[in-house]
Design a protein around this motif. Sequence first.
Motif, PDB file in Angstrom:
ATOM      1  N   SER A   1     -32.608   3.763  -7.204  1.00 50.99           N
ATOM      2  CA  SER A   1     -32.237   5.399  -7.526  1.00 50.99           C
ATOM      3  C   SER A   1     -32.760   6.231  -6.849  1.00 50.99           C
ATOM      4  O   SER A   1     -33.037   6.833  -5.805  1.00 50.99           O
ATOM      5  N   VAL A   2     -34.776   5.937  -6.290  1.00 56.46           N
ATOM      6  CA  VAL A   2     -35.780   5.886  -5.495  1.00 56.46           C
ATOM      7  C   VAL A   2     -35.004   6.176  -4.222  1.00 56.46           C
ATOM      8  O   VAL A   2     -34.828   6.145  -3.695  1.00 56.46           O
TER       9      VAL A   2
ATOM     10  N   GLY B   1     -32.327   4.568  -3.553  1.00 57.18           N
ATOM     11  CA  GLY B   1     -30.803   5.304  -3.076  1.00 57.18           C
ATOM     12  C   GLY B   1     -30.249   6.116  -2.811  1.00 57.18           C
ATOM     13  O   GLY B   1     -30.307   6.932  -2.248  1.00 57.18           O
TER      14      GLY B   1
ATOM     15  N   ALA C   1     -27.628   7.717  -7.931  1.00 52.67           N
ATOM     16  CA  ALA C   1     -28.469   8.047  -6.679  1.00 52.67           C
ATOM     17  C   ALA C   1     -27.113   7.416  -6.534  1.00 52.67           C
ATOM     18  O   ALA C   1     -26.241   6.256  -7.164  1.00 52.67           O
TER      19      ALA C   1
END
Lengths: 252, 252, 252, 252, 252, 252, 252, 252
Positions: free
Chosen positions: H188-189, H191, H225
Amino acid sequence: MRPAELRALLRDVRRGRATPAAAARRIAAAPVERLEFATLDHERALRTGFPEVIFGQGKTPAQVTAIARRLFARHGLVLATRVEEPACAALAAAFPRAEVHERARCVVLRRRRPRGAGAGHVLIVCAGTADLPVAEEALVTARTLGSRAELVADVGVAGLHRLLAHRRRLRAARVVVVVAGLEGALPSVVGGLVDRPLIAVPTSVGYGAHFSGLAPLLAMLNSCAAGVTVVNVDNGFGAGYAAHLVNRGVRS
Amino acid sequence: MRPAELRALLRDVRRGRATPAAAARRIAAAPVERLEFATLDHERALRTGFPEVIFGQGKTPAQVTAIARRLFARHGLVLATRVEEPACAALAAAFPRAEVHERARCVVLRRRRPRGAGAGHVLIVCAGTADLPVAEEALVTARTLGSRAELVADVGVAGLHRLLAHRRRLRAARVVVVVAGLEGALPSVVGGLVDRPLIAVPTSVGYGAHFSGLAPLLAMLNSCAAGVTVVNVDNGFGAGYAAHLVNRGVRS
Amino acid sequence: MRPAELRALLRDVRRGRATPAAAARRIAAAPVERLEFATLDHERALRTGFPEVIFGQGKTPAQVTAIARRLFARHGLVLATRVEEPACAALAAAFPRAEVHERARCVVLRRRRPRGAGAGHVLIVCAGTADLPVAEEALVTARTLGSRAELVADVGVAGLHRLLAHRRRLRAARVVVVVAGLEGALPSVVGGLVDRPLIAVPTSVGYGAHFSGLAPLLAMLNSCAAGVTVVNVDNGFGAGYAAHLVNRGVRS
Amino acid sequence: MRPAELRALLRDVRRGRATPAAAARRIAAAPVERLEFATLDHERALRTGFPEVIFGQGKTPAQVTAIARRLFARHGLVLATRVEEPACAALAAAFPRAEVHERARCVVLRRRRPRGAGAGHVLIVCAGTADLPVAEEALVTARTLGSRAELVADVGVAGLHRLLAHRRRLRAARVVVVVAGLEGALPSVVGGLVDRPLIAVPTSVGYGAHFSGLAPLLAMLNSCAAGVTVVNVDNGFGAGYAAHLVNRGVRS
Amino acid sequence: MRPAELRALLRDVRRGRATPAAAARRIAAAPVERLEFATLDHERALRTGFPEVIFGQGKTPAQVTAIARRLFARHGLVLATRVEEPACAALAAAFPRAEVHERARCVVLRRRRPRGAGAGHVLIVCAGTADLPVAEEALVTARTLGSRAELVADVGVAGLHRLLAHRRRLRAARVVVVVAGLEGALPSVVGGLVDRPLIAVPTSVGYGAHFSGLAPLLAMLNSCAAGVTVVNVDNGFGAGYAAHLVNRGVRS
Amino acid sequence: MRPAELRALLRDVRRGRATPAAAARRIAAAPVERLEFATLDHERALRTGFPEVIFGQGKTPAQVTAIARRLFARHGLVLATRVEEPACAALAAAFPRAEVHERARCVVLRRRRPRGAGAGHVLIVCAGTADLPVAEEALVTARTLGSRAELVADVGVAGLHRLLAHRRRLRAARVVVVVAGLEGALPSVVGGLVDRPLIAVPTSVGYGAHFSGLAPLLAMLNSCAAGVTVVNVDNGFGAGYAAHLVNRGVRS
Amino acid sequence: MRPAELRALLRDVRRGRATPAAAARRIAAAPVERLEFATLDHERALRTGFPEVIFGQGKTPAQVTAIARRLFARHGLVLATRVEEPACAALAAAFPRAEVHERARCVVLRRRRPRGAGAGHVLIVCAGTADLPVAEEALVTARTLGSRAELVADVGVAGLHRLLAHRRRLRAARVVVVVAGLEGALPSVVGGLVDRPLIAVPTSVGYGAHFSGLAPLLAMLNSCAAGVTVVNVDNGFGAGYAAHLVNRGVRS
Amino acid sequence: MRPAELRALLRDVRRGRATPAAAARRIAAAPVERLEFATLDHERALRTGFPEVIFGQGKTPAQVTAIARRLFARHGLVLATRVEEPACAALAAAFPRAEVHERARCVVLRRRRPRGAGAGHVLIVCAGTADLPVAEEALVTARTLGSRAELVADVGVAGLHRLLAHRRRLRAARVVVVVAGLEGALPSVVGGLVDRPLIAVPTSVGYGAHFSGLAPLLAMLNSCAAGVTVVNVDNGFGAGYAAHLVNRGVRS
């Protein structure tokens, strides 16, 4: 035909109050009755001491009422559980003297009051206000089957003194039913206080990682207190039934 | 101190066989004993009628033996369950008269034989040969606690006549324990045949979508037979304990 | 085009009742028909003996009706399952002679009655009244495909004699479909009584740790009776279809 | 006593080859035999056409051998599945003519070769090399029960042409068993190609979110192909047994 | 500010079409904008090539509209997904030129049509009619982002020829999105036919042991075809977005 | 009676402002009050520093109002959470000065504003707009209990700079509550930035394989950042309560 | 570099004990150090008050030792948890003064004893003997970080008086860590007795439907006591770390 | 035969370097080769650009070696993954020039080095040291298939600056593979930082409520993301394969 009825009938025959022929007809009444949608097990009262109980879920009002009629005609005693609102109304219309237990979603039909079975009594303990409907299903069931039964409400473990105040009552019971949602810790605590059989009932009261009763169900199955047995989530009926069997003792 | 011991002690005081001072010392013996790794609950025998049971899993042989020593000194009666092989050997070395139940992984230490508690007896029914260790744990537990108990093995539902052949025995029991793996159907069938409390024990015998006992556990929780309560997977101890509490009736 | 139709057509060609050209056109009709939202597999009747079945769930009434029209035009035989109320009404409006099976949520369209396929018949056994809709889906499916099929209702395992009373009928069937909710024990008991293929259908009837059918599904997958195969929860259609394939025997 | 044996015995009586007394003794041989750890169901052969099968898991070598001895004495035909290595060795030592199927972990004992039952045959299709042990369990089972059976290995869906090359063989079978791990897609693809009953067997071959067979089990239960029924994960025995029942047709 | 806009602005500065001061103001517009209930990430277009997408679930119509207004003012391009009916109406009222994709529950706002990004195109393949809403969400997403994209509907694996008929189209695509419910087998079959990245989307179409998409999700994660990656159940948006990133190639 | 009240009362006694008799009556007011459906634990304020909180779920409006009345009479401070709409209306009618927090589904009743407890403050950080109701439940709870508390909204991890912009505020707090749905990654990122206790609250915002909050719950329990503890899904109340206990420090 | 070290260094500069150049070099030492298999985050001590902790699981002895060397060189303080036996031996060999906590599987390396941080202390309460390793991991962690911490063992809820005997100690703590396996009821009972933050740690001690800690994890997440937060199963480290952060209060 | 080989062969024919007859023989070499336990899909290289990959799990050393021999003979390029130690040794013995990647459990056999396919490269990012084996499986796979690929290790989200230091490298890649255990937050980070396709790989590194990779798997499927797709737990191979397909672009 419940065992007591059968014995009474046979005594009537011996005493000349019933002809053998009539008694034979009554006994011979087919133990299984077929409706289009159900096969009634009238012999169950003989085998297990109580007529078939109607499980209301998934049955139409017409089905519930038709089954109740047959059972009532044969046994004079009917317990229906998980009765949805429309079926409840249908039963109340068909049997004006029906006892309707709204919160517990139970309906009882009977010709006469049961006598207290067993020397002891059933104590039902309930952790929170929201668990009451399940606790009452247990209460109605145990009483309808013939046991004396009482209910203690809202004595969750986060306020132990509420529970400890009832210690004497807990020890006086023949069997204890403990109803709890959330984390289901109450049976473990009660189980450490008494030397009676304890039947634990998890409820679906909770949210999130409660998974509609899975959390207290698992907790109760893993209780560190010995002597705890468990029924299905929200199954007040099953707990009341089993508690009655324990309380009644051996039929003589 | 078990209740009977306490009553005997008090009778001794009344009869002058024990000085009040000595009795006081004995009663006052601290109800809680602290080891480095355990806090023994000696008062449990008073509260629940039986001393603390040693749950062997996750304890070292040294811990199991130390706890057993303290409990035996105080109560003259010790039940240890789920005892792994090394702890078993340690106990047998420390207590040459220990009764070791290998298949059931239980060890019993006692000063004298228990008298049969309760008028009735516990019947343990077991679906398959592979479920025997769990059934025997229930058997050993019920007997150690003082109940008469018997075991019927390998009467699964796919051969109903095997089960039906035992119908009379089933009805003679005060309480029935049913042990089953695979689909766990046996409690439902037995539950329809008897009017006794029935305690169902799922076992981890199975594979694939059995999930080590989840399948029979769910089946038993959802049994269509009324009066069935359930304990954890493979928990023969819990079932034997609860069955004893039912069988014993009310202490007088 | 179903295989029998194809053979009939080819016989017509041989006998001069159809010109090769016309037959070719009919055979050549594209096996795949594209709608905006569906790709109809008309060849399926050739491959598997029955035209594509319409699975109603998640389709709009307009989609269901449009697909039914194309299939009916090509095959003269349509089975739609899991038809929600609005789609049901739409079909009934579009096909006045549609057979609507309300409880089973099925609709059947056909030009003529099927002849009984296979020498044997399918027996559908159902544990409780609430399982009936699923059992009827199986019944309608097997009959629509051409098998003779019968239904026995409400013979759960807690009242074994209800089931044993049907032992002869069970043994007379070519294949047995057993439909059960709650703990799903019925297939194991029936499976021990017959030497026929047995198709088990778990239903979502239950609550709490039933998990909408997971409990009986796992029970059936772990049945101790050999010869039991299982379909999805509430999948009366799948069971009826498979039972028909077993019953039909080898096409000659 | 298998049905064919019983009929043969009765024919012998009619023809005077056996005295009624001898036949009676043989028939009356108790249908249930009790060992300390097992209750053998000798009548099963009569009821279901094949003697009890030994499920090896959780049984000691001594138990497996003792049960095999009794079954072999009575029926002359024994199938043992999930036989762990030590029990396998014990059986091989006790029965020098035992057929040991190592990869499938099955042992077969029999007096004579079975004749092919049924007009058709069973085709077993297997998605990957690692699924072979399960597929072979199905193969051994079906053959031991008396069916003709064949195996096609390693025809997974990611290389469709491998499968399509067998299309003719697929259509020639009376019933198809499809064994697959990973995503379990093969039954859906095969199910779209044939009009035969299809029994799907998920295997535990996979890792991660495969959950030891849960992934293909769910896939098979949700197959979009009609006529697919499913057995437990890795249950080659169950699939072979059910396939034989389908293939055998009705006993005449 | 999307990268292309930024480059255009900088070119304008070099060419004298924009004063450095004005450009600075425009670039300096705060990358984060705070509403009471949201913190808009205007810089995202710079970082990832596309402005923040509005995820409609759990937002009130007023919130959705307010966010859309800010994003549209800054970027001239808004994609909102999972827009519930009331929020949809609110957007349509606020932006009369909004493109509303009802079945896909998406709303698109834009000042001008996107030019086709990338040399290739995205092909979306869908197993059943009921999977169409999810497939269309993928289609709308990929097109809104700038890719050329096409949809092939209802080509499930039980009718392989329907799929094989599209083999050429499958091979022509730069990336394939496969949407399937039920057992989710389609990605494995398609994955064996192409040498393109394949993004699999499980849908919640199914019932019983489908667990609202868990079955196809697990199947896709365990696909035997190499090159398959998976997104969340019903996440057509995620698949369309990822497919666009693959298709677009490296920005130059 | 909260501890501060008790101390004040005792000071009043010492100073002659209250007679010992009156103080005794007030202190002796029974710590447990029994309603038909609830057992109020008035002593809880003494034990844990705050009166019992009303958990609205599963209680009728009449029950909620009755309990609120008793608690308010005794403690002058009531917090009710998860209050459904009808119970909310009932409370507002019964207590015209009730503070109703609609989005957070909380109602607060109090005689006077709380003074800020503790030297520090609680910072609540929330990943997305849809997580706001849960974050606000935490906010209302912490403030009602007496802590200073602030809320930062919509700073999810896919736009790190939004979060990093608040770095100073994060470090200024005594304790941080992080509320996040979807993948629940925010606590790990925040946990790496601060050296404060961090309480993570997963929310049910998401779909598909989110399983109503299971995904972020598992993520938070497995956080790679040290110092993260977790509460139940959507349990803003629990997080706010625990944060207050941390922030308040030791009562003097 | 821990904050205190940094401040000391800066004071040294002001007092002339360190040249600005030397201080600059020391501060400028790269905050991230790259090994082949790890990227050490030396700045973490600055950000969160303690150097990176080594999580031993899945790392080879060589990796653990290499990382420990770098961290020790920079910070003079290393905590390694979940250190498997071989890595433990490797560390003990490399650092002869390492403190090895066998049961807790932790290793601590430090140059000097920590001073007690915070005015209060951490109390760790543990339900059973088998939970001790996890409780000790919490103890070692809290102490290594600088808190005063104590442990109370074996005070499960089935023997409440064991717990109540510690009531005073419970109330004296700044924060309480409660470690429990089986049903995980202890945090709820303790939570009702104290007004301190309570961190609950489920353990994997149990069997059957315990699912290796899932049962107590769910119980703790659903605790009816307010102020309870939870860490992962067996995560004594996480609980000890969080408890230290609570206990330490605000750094001044 | 890989496509390039086929084209080369056809060019050879046109140029007269190969006779049509020889070419025909070579092309006609059966696309499917049957071993007793495997059906080799030699045509796969044509269809998907790479020969069949050997999945080592569940295959015996003899099977792995035999399959490797055939594939190597036909394609000159073999990749075997999940090769257990004995099979690894067998391969190394049979192919002295085999490249054995121990930590990644992969073996590669090839006649010549691959040329870099695609203009871009694959970047593999890995959260922790314990995730390295999975990351290396991805690395070996992508390189063996012909992509340029690099690995960045140990940049978990709790130390963001470690990750941010690689921002430029992240943006330079054509496609990013992110490998993470524990809570799986890294995709997620990452992305949110790149505009490239991102393939997330959950690993089984963790304990307790990690459920062997379920926690990060769910997290990644629910990533906030956009553009993140996911493969099975520990499936480095699948991620490397898919990344190569993205990186390679369209074959010309």
